[in-house]
Every structure is written in C-alpha cells, then in structure tokens.
Write a protein that holds these residues in place. Structure first.
Motif, PDB file in Angstrom:
ATOM      1  N   VAL A  35       0.540  13.330  -7.901  1.00 13.14           N
ATOM      2  CA  VAL A  35       0.324  14.717  -7.519  1.00 13.14           C
ATOM      3  C   VAL A  35       1.226  15.707  -8.142  1.00 13.14           C
ATOM      4  O   VAL A  35       0.844  16.854  -8.650  1.00 13.14           O
ATOM      5  N   ALA A  36       2.407  15.268  -7.898  1.00 10.89           N
ATOM      6  CA  ALA A  36       3.473  16.460  -8.207  1.00 10.89           C
ATOM      7  C   ALA A  36       3.545  16.376  -9.799  1.00 10.89           C
ATOM      8  O   ALA A  36       3.885  17.396 -10.322  1.00 10.89           O
ATOM      9  N   GLN A  37       3.528  15.248 -10.570  1.00 12.06           N
ATOM     10  CA  GLN A  37       3.584  15.340 -11.936  1.00 12.06           C
ATOM     11  C   GLN A  37       2.472  16.147 -12.605  1.00 12.06           C
ATOM     12  O   GLN A  37       2.789  16.995 -13.627  1.00 12.06           O
ATOM     13  N   THR A  42       0.669   7.844  -5.592  1.00 10.27           N
ATOM     14  CA  THR A  42      -0.309   8.935  -5.572  1.00 10.27           C
ATOM     15  C   THR A  42       0.424  10.323  -5.587  1.00 10.27           C
ATOM     16  O   THR A  42       0.328  11.326  -6.077  1.00 10.27           O
ATOM     17  N   GLY A  43       1.290  10.293  -4.677  1.00  8.48           N
ATOM     18  CA  GLY A  43       2.208  11.440  -4.483  1.00  8.48           C
ATOM     19  C   GLY A  43       2.920  11.786  -5.661  1.00  8.48           C
ATOM     20  O   GLY A  43       2.842  13.177  -6.075  1.00  8.48           O
ATOM     21  N   MET A  44       3.450  10.946  -6.436  1.00  8.76           N
ATOM     22  CA  MET A  44       4.325  11.255  -7.716  1.00  8.76           C
ATOM     23  C   MET A  44       3.344  12.060  -8.482  1.00  8.76           C
ATOM     24  O   MET A  44       3.651  12.829  -9.210  1.00  8.76           O
ATOM     25  N   GLY A  58       6.023  10.489  -1.903  1.00  5.18           N
ATOM     26  CA  GLY A  58       5.766  10.272  -3.688  1.00  5.18           C
ATOM     27  C   GLY A  58       6.048  11.814  -3.986  1.00  5.18           C
ATOM     28  O   GLY A  58       6.731  11.842  -5.179  1.00  5.18           O
ATOM     29  N   ILE A  59       5.636  12.896  -3.073  1.00  2.74           N
ATOM     30  CA  ILE A  59       5.842  14.113  -3.918  1.00  2.74           C
ATOM     31  C   ILE A  59       7.042  14.518  -3.694  1.00  2.74           C
ATOM     32  O   ILE A  59       7.554  14.973  -4.801  1.00  2.74           O
ATOM     33  N   ASP A  82       5.227   7.538 -16.384  1.00  2.00           N
ATOM     34  CA  ASP A  82       4.903   9.002 -15.816  1.00  2.00           C
ATOM     35  C   ASP A  82       3.591   9.590 -16.481  1.00  2.00           C
ATOM     36  O   ASP A  82       3.456   9.467 -17.713  1.00  2.00           O
ATOM     37  N   PRO A 142      -4.646  14.572  -4.336  1.00  2.00           N
ATOM     38  CA  PRO A 142      -4.518  12.976  -3.935  1.00  2.00           C
ATOM     39  C   PRO A 142      -5.631  12.229  -4.432  1.00  2.00           C
ATOM     40  O   PRO A 142      -5.321  11.202  -4.863  1.00  2.00           O
ATOM     41  N   ASP A 180       0.444   4.928  -2.059  1.00  2.00           N
ATOM     42  CA  ASP A 180       0.427   5.927  -1.654  1.00  2.00           C
ATOM     43  C   ASP A 180       1.502   6.882  -2.301  1.00  2.00           C
ATOM     44  O   ASP A 180       1.569   7.968  -2.635  1.00  2.00           O
ATOM     45  N   GLN A 181       2.873   6.086  -2.530  1.00  2.00           N
ATOM     46  CA  GLN A 181       3.955   7.307  -2.967  1.00  2.00           C
ATOM     47  C   GLN A 181       3.571   7.363  -4.169  1.00  2.00           C
ATOM     48  O   GLN A 181       3.898   8.666  -4.944  1.00  2.00           O
ATOM     49  N   GLY A 194       2.989   8.381   3.116  1.00  5.59           N
ATOM     50  CA  GLY A 194       3.200   7.762   1.811  1.00  5.59           C
ATOM     51  C   GLY A 194       3.005   8.812   0.645  1.00  5.59           C
ATOM     52  O   GLY A 194       3.962   8.906  -0.215  1.00  5.59           O
ATOM     53  N   ILE A 195       2.086   9.343   0.660  1.00  5.07           N
ATOM     54  CA  ILE A 195       1.766  10.580  -0.388  1.00  5.07           C
ATOM     55  C   ILE A 195       3.020  11.659  -0.521  1.00  5.07           C
ATOM     56  O   ILE A 195       3.307  12.123  -1.450  1.00  5.07           O
ATOM     57  N   ARG A 246       9.741   4.532 -11.743  1.00  2.31           N
ATOM     58  CA  ARG A 246       9.726   5.573 -12.774  1.00  2.31           C
ATOM     59  C   ARG A 246       9.821   5.104 -14.300  1.00  2.31           C
ATOM     60  O   ARG A 246      10.351   5.504 -15.208  1.00  2.31           O
ATOM     61  N   ARG A 253       2.715  12.405 -16.994  1.00  2.00           N
ATOM     62  CA  ARG A 253       2.777  13.249 -17.922  1.00  2.00           C
ATOM     63  C   ARG A 253       2.702  13.051 -19.511  1.00  2.00           C
ATOM     64  O   ARG A 253       2.653  13.847 -20.303  1.00  2.00           O
ATOM     65  N   VAL A 258       6.475   4.236  -9.600  1.00  2.00           N
ATOM     66  CA  VAL A 258       7.386   4.318  -8.320  1.00  2.00           C
ATOM     67  C   VAL A 258       8.762   3.921  -9.041  1.00  2.00           C
ATOM     68  O   VAL A 258       9.756   4.922  -8.455  1.00  2.00           O
ATOM     69  N   ARG A 287       0.973  -1.169   0.124  1.00  2.00           N
ATOM     70  CA  ARG A 287      -0.004  -0.020  -0.057  1.00  2.00           C
ATOM     71  C   ARG A 287       0.727   1.413  -0.110  1.00  2.00           C
ATOM     72  O   ARG A 287       0.464   2.362  -0.496  1.00  2.00           O
ATOM     73  N   ALA A 288       1.782   1.108   0.659  1.00  2.00           N
ATOM     74  CA  ALA A 288       3.044   2.280   0.760  1.00  2.00           C
ATOM     75  C   ALA A 288       3.376   2.728  -0.953  1.00  2.00           C
ATOM     76  O   ALA A 288       3.440   3.791  -1.060  1.00  2.00           O
TER      77      ALA A 288
END
Lengths: 236, 247
Positions: free
Chosen positions: A185-187, A181-183, B196-197, A223, A192, A178-179, B192-193, A220, A225, A218, A174-175
């Motif tokens: 968000v930044a892309q 998801t964050g990537m 990722g950011i 992407d 989220p 979540d990660q 986690g989020i 990479r 984008r 994760v 699950r981590a």
C-alpha cells in the motif's frame, strides 16, 4: 445413520492423543482428520474475507491447497463458506470443474486428491471451513452428516476457548501477509484490496505461496516498486 | 392454558411441552448471527411463551455499570426501562444487581421502588416479572415481562420465565462469541496492514511499528484498532515525530 455421540467421543479421544503443546485449533483439526480417516486437513476462518486465516494445516499438502484457494480466490472451501453447504471435489476427475483454474493447479501441485469442505457453522453464521483431503479412491470414514456435525462442534469448541477471541500471536503467518499488504500500500499508494491482489498474483505467477511472497516483502528482499526489474526473480 | 395449572402431573406435562418448544425457540434463536435480531426474537417469543405477559423487554449490561434496553416489544417498555435507568431504581436493575427474580402483583401498591413504581403505573403497567439472564461467568442482563393486569403472573409463569431465560442466555452468549471472534479477526487484520504501512514508510521493524501504534493509542486515549483503521483509511496519523525512525 448419524451418531453424534459416537463421533464426539471419538473426537475427544483423538484430541487427548494430540500434542498438548499445540493450539486448540490445531488439535481439533488433527483430531477431525483422524476421526474422519482423511490424509490431511485444515481449518481456515473467514475463508473468502480479507481477514482470512488458516489456523491449522496438518501437512504441506493441506497447507498448499489452502494457499492455492486463497491465491486463486476459488475452490471448494470458498464455495462451502459462501453457501453454508458441504462441497466435495475430486481433483482426479477431468470432468469440467466449477473452479478449473484451481483444479488444474491443484492437480499439478498434489496429484489426484479428493477434497471435502465442510462449513463451520454457528446458527446461520458460517465462521470458517474444515477441509479434509485424501487420496482418490478412498472415502471418509464417517457419513457426511457426521462430518458436518464435527465441523460445527469445532466452532463451539473454538468459541469456548478463551484465547480465540483475543488478538493472538500464533497467527503470525497471516500477520506477515497483512504487513506485506500494508507495505505494498505504501510502496504503490494503492488500496489494501489491490495490494493483496498484487501479492496473490505474484504468488501465482511465481508458483509459490502467499506466505513466502509476504515473507520476502516483509524482509525487504522484494519491493513492488521495482517489479519490472525483479519480474521473474524467485522471491524465496 | 388455565387447565394446565391444576395438578402437579399436568404441570410436569406442561413443562415437558414447554421444554420441547423451548428447544425449538433455542434453535430459532441460534439462527441469528447478530445480537439485535436475536434479541428481537427473544422478546417477541417471551410474550408468547409466558401467559399473562403483555410486553417484554431485554435489559443488557454494557460494561460494569451501564444497562440499556436494546430490544422490546413496545415503546412503553422502553419508557418504563429508561425511567429505571434515570432514577437508578426498579425491578430490571434489581434483577441484575440484587436478586435473580422479581414478581410485582400490583405496581400501585408495591413499595419497593417508591419513585419509579408510580410513574410506571401511570404508563399502564400493573404486574411485572423480571428474571436475570446469567451464565456461570457473570450476569448479562435481565428479561422483563410487563402486564396491564394485576396479579398476572403465577408460580408456573415464574418457572416458565426461568426456563426461557436459560435458553435465551445460551443463544445470546453464542451470538456474542461469534461477534467477538469476527471482531478479533478484523482487528488483527487492520493492525497488520497499519504496521506494514509504517514499516515501509519509516523503514522500521514490525515490532517498532506496533509500538508506534500502541503508544499513539495510549497517548491519545484511542483504541488501537481505531488508530490502525485511521492510518489505513487516511494514509497517515498525525505526525509522530522522529521517534518512529529510532532503532
């Protein structure tokens, strides 16, 4: 007739035979599956919430069906979690389902299974769902009330286990989600919530799991984008 | 109720009847997923469960040295308890830190808490029964029963209060554990989020991203979860400098 003492003893016995290297949640899940005579089972916490996590799936079928319900946001598990009542679903049954998208995808993925989803309850709180899967035409070995009792007993066992309330690493699957998801968000500079929806949509469109999509992001290899360029390419 | 105090048998019957209704209370208490509603039920049920009691409050430990009264049936209790916390003296505190039961028959003549007792008596309190709420792993707090009459509590009432405290403690513990689990799930998720950011923005590994968050939280004395939440909500944490991009 409900016999709580009997099922508890059976659960304890089944747990004692499970691999002690595994987590408590995994052993509980496997033990419930065995006691109830199911082919496979899964335990997922916070079923419809963003912090959802599948603690255990005893085989690929269970894992696939938990993932499918996550990706599609519908199914017996979601209903059991939201309603606090046990839900049964027969994939082989071509009658109209409340979750036709899930039923169709699931039947294609795993065939005509029976699904029993029991909310894991503590008082009025539902903290997750214990889902059991078995071939159609078969039945669970115990009464629904006894199975529900086991689902609630799992909660008590998990809550008394010291590791459960810490922020743990065994939940690394699950981590990754979540990660990822964050990537995203930044892309894409989105929320989220929207990022997770995108990941799920991609998993569904590519007929793959959320875990694998997350892994690709994760690592990479994927992407968002460049989504137009890479649309249709297999992230796994 | 007065009749039940006469013979040992009738006290045993009363205890059985109390046990049954306690089980019912426990069942009701266990229905509340959150601590505050559970505490409200506890104090209101206690007033009914213990004859002679006029007001009830729960004092809970928050950390090692702090105690507060998150629930009570009357503002008088809040005031009496606040006085104890300010003066660092009183039966609520002693029930937590010293002994597990305190019975006060008349606050005006009890000399155990010389600064607090007169002020509590001035509020109209006369009798007090304070019992500890504890598990095998530690003390959660206390259940405090106040009465306007002197000599309001009998030996039987003390037994009832202990039985009640036992059940209330179990319900509280489970409530707290569920809350703890839900918090842990949420914390894991937001961290986690945030990882990722950082992973995307700075091209670092998840381990390095976690390290950044951890170092920032330590450096600024903030909770890791709060740092992560800030990053997710605002899209940034104040510049961390070139260290993020290392490795």
């Amino acid at each position: 007739m409900t016999n709580k003492a009997t099922v508890l003893v059976q659960l304890a016995r089944a747990m004692s035979h499970a691999d002690t290297q595994r987590s408590m949640a995994w052993r509980l899940c496997l033990a419930c599956t065995r006691v109830l005579g199911a082919d496979s089972g899964a335990i997922t916490l916070a079923y419809t919430r963003p912090e959802r996590v599948t603690l255990c799936a005893t085989d690929d079928t269970a894992a696939r069906l938990e993932d499918l319900q996550d990706v599609l946001g519908e199914g017996p598990g979601a209903d059991a979690f939201e309603s606090g009542r046990a839900v049964r679903c027969s994939l082989g049954d071509h009658a109209a389902h409340r979750w036709s998208m899930f039923a169709d995808s699931a039947r294609q993925a795993v065939g005509p299974l029976e699904i029993h989803a029991f909310p894991m309850r503590q008082g009025r709180s539902v903290i997750g769902v214990l889902t059991l899967y078995h071939a159609s035409g078969h039945r669970l070995r115990r009464e629904p009330a006894e199975a529900q009792f086991l689902a609630d007993a799992v909660v008590a066992a998990l809550l008394h286990e010291p590791g459960t309330t810490k922020t743990p690493s065994p939940w690394s699957a699950r981590a990754s989600i979540d990660q990822a998801t964050g990537m995203v968000v930044a892309q894409l500079a989105i929320s989220p919530q929207d990022a997770l929806v995108l990941l799920k949509a991609h998993a569904y469109a590519d007929d793959t799991s959320l875990d694998l999509v997350a892994e690709a992001v994760v690592d990479r290899r994927f992407d968002f984008r460049h989504y137009d360029d890479s649309f249709g390419s297999d992230p796994s | 109720m007065a009749d039940h105090r006469t013979t040992p048998e009738s006290q045993g019957d009363a205890r059985t009847a109390m046990g049954r209704s306690f089980a019912q209370v426990l069942g009701e208490l266990a229905e509340d997923p959150e601590e505050q509603p559970a505490l409200e039920r506890i104090v209101h049920q206690a007033v009914e469960a213990v004859p002679g009691c006029d007001y009830c409050g729960v004092s809970l430990r928050r950390g090692r040295d702090k105690v507060e009264t998150p629930a009570s049936t009357d503002p008088l209790v809040d005031e009496a308890d606040s006085l104890q916390y300010d003066l660092q003296e009183g039966p609520c505190l002693d029930a937590i830190y010293v002994d597990d039961t305190y019975v006060v028959d008349d606050l005006r003549t009890d000399d155990r808490w010389p600064r607090w007792a007169p002020r509590a008596a001035a509020l109209g309190m006369r009798s007090i029964l304070s019992v500890r709420l504890a598990t095998t792993s530690g003390t959660l707090g206390g259940l405090n029963l106040y009465a306007r009459e002197t000599h309001a509590y009998t030996r039987h009432d003390v037994d009832v209060a202990h039985l009640y405290a036992l059940h209330a403690t179990s319900a509280l513990v489970m409530t707290q554990k569920v809350a703890g689990l839900q918090t842990a799930l949420g914390t894991r998720h937001v961290i986690g989020i945030a990882q990722g950011i950082l992973m995307q923005r700075y091209g670092v590994s998840k381990e390095r991203a976690f390290e950044v968050l951890r170092r920032y939280s330590q450096h600024h004395n903030l909770k890791l979860r709060d740092v992560a939440q800030e990053l997710v909500d605002r899209g940034s944490i104040p510049a961390h400098g070139p260290a993020i991009g290392d490795g």
